[in-house]
Design an enzyme around this catalytic site. Sequence first.
Site, PDB file in Angstrom:
ATOM      1  CB  THR A   1     -53.364  39.957  22.568  1.00 58.09           C
ATOM      2  OG1 THR A   1     -54.197  41.116  22.395  1.00 58.09           O
ATOM      3  CG2 THR A   1     -53.229  39.644  24.047  1.00 58.09           C
TER       4      THR A   1
ATOM      5  CD  GLU B   1     -32.773  59.182   8.411  1.00 55.35           C
ATOM      6  OE1 GLU B   1     -32.451  58.039   8.063  1.00 55.35           O
ATOM      7  OE2 GLU B   1     -33.929  59.473   8.776  1.00 55.35           O
TER       8      GLU B   1
ATOM      9  CG  HIS C   1     -36.471  57.056   8.472  1.00 55.12           C
ATOM     10  ND1 HIS C   1     -35.204  56.931   8.995  1.00 55.12           N
ATOM     11  CD2 HIS C   1     -37.081  55.875   8.718  1.00 55.12           C
ATOM     12  CE1 HIS C   1     -35.075  55.731   9.531  1.00 55.12           C
ATOM     13  NE2 HIS C   1     -36.193  55.075   9.376  1.00 55.12           N
TER      14      HIS C   1
ATOM     15  CE  LYS D   1     -58.141  40.156  22.547  1.00 54.16           C
ATOM     16  NZ  LYS D   1     -57.361  39.485  21.497  1.00 54.16           N
TER      17      LYS D   1
ATOM     18  CE1 TYR E   1     -31.912  46.641  14.124  1.00 53.67           C
ATOM     19  CE2 TYR E   1     -32.461  45.773  11.958  1.00 53.67           C
ATOM     20  CZ  TYR E   1     -32.840  46.378  13.144  1.00 53.67           C
ATOM     21  OH  TYR E   1     -34.156  46.710  13.339  1.00 53.67           O
TER      22      TYR E   1
ATOM     23  CB  ILE F   1     -42.095  49.463  17.598  1.00 52.26           C
ATOM     24  CG1 ILE F   1     -41.311  48.972  18.813  1.00 52.26           C
ATOM     25  CG2 ILE F   1     -41.591  48.812  16.319  1.00 52.26           C
ATOM     26  CD1 ILE F   1     -39.834  49.329  18.829  1.00 52.26           C
ATOM     27  CB  THR F   2     -46.479  52.596  16.249  1.00 54.24           C
ATOM     28  OG1 THR F   2     -46.881  51.686  17.255  1.00 54.24           O
ATOM     29  CG2 THR F   2     -47.590  52.768  15.241  1.00 54.24           C
ATOM     30  CD  GLU F   3     -42.644  52.926   8.890  1.00 51.23           C
ATOM     31  OE1 GLU F   3     -42.291  53.522   7.846  1.00 51.23           O
ATOM     32  OE2 GLU F   3     -42.391  51.737   9.108  1.00 51.23           O
TER      33      GLU F   3
END
Length: 290
Positions: free
Chosen positions: A17, A209, A248, A43, A159, A96-98
Amino acid sequence: MSVLVNKDSKIIVQGFTGSEGTFHAEQMIEYGTNIVGGVTPGKGGQEHLGRPVFNTVSEAVDKVGADTTIIFVPPAFAADAIMEAANAGIKVIITITEGIPIADMVTAANYIKNMDCRLIGPNCPGVITPGEAKVGIMPGFVFKKGNVGIVSKSGTLTYEAADQVVRQGLGITTAIGIGGDPIIGTTTKEAVELLINDSETECVVMIGEIGGQLEADAAYWYKASGSKKPIVGFIAGETAPAGRTMGHAGAIVGGTDDTAQAKKRIMSECGIHVVDSPAEIGLKVKEVMA
């Protein structure tokens, strides 16, 4: 065939959410991904984007049979979210969290080490099996179904590689963004191995890399495997000065084997088709698959 995610994956969103979770869950649902619900503590019982919200991952596993999760939880709580997912029996954990603290990731990585799950990330764009499931933040329209697998530390270059492959009239089986942090769940070697062993994948694009040994490990494994499936490789950061982190957290040259030049040499010696520019990836893939 695909690896990690497909149309049958039952996917939940941790941090469902929140603004990031909401935005990307909408995109994933629009793509046709089988999002069966989400988790936001406190929630539970609500509905969000037409999907049920649960207080815990265990509840989501019990109620909707979730087997895959994508994590958009803030950095301070993300390692706990990974451990909670593993504990609940989730098989594929895409983070996904950085900016997750390294000490937290050491704890999480040790905790899940002997558990029956696979962690992708953190700090990654996710995983996509075109036409079946987009479990990540990548632009879905770039990816078309085909026979080329992609493994990348870089989201943007994932991508870019996919776009080039598609422009050559080819397509993608599964693209795996492994993430660029110093501690990640699935290494380059492990991701390459998944794709080499996939019956539909006929060629693999491996984008690495500077910093660390992941690409060299993958190259040595590939050579030892005796696989005849071609790999096209690219290493970002050739002009990066030694000792400076580039983009990175894991992209920092610590020794002579961490440089782009050293990695490219090792990859070439192990039979990988190395290109010097990301602009050459598509053409090289077409060439090796001809």
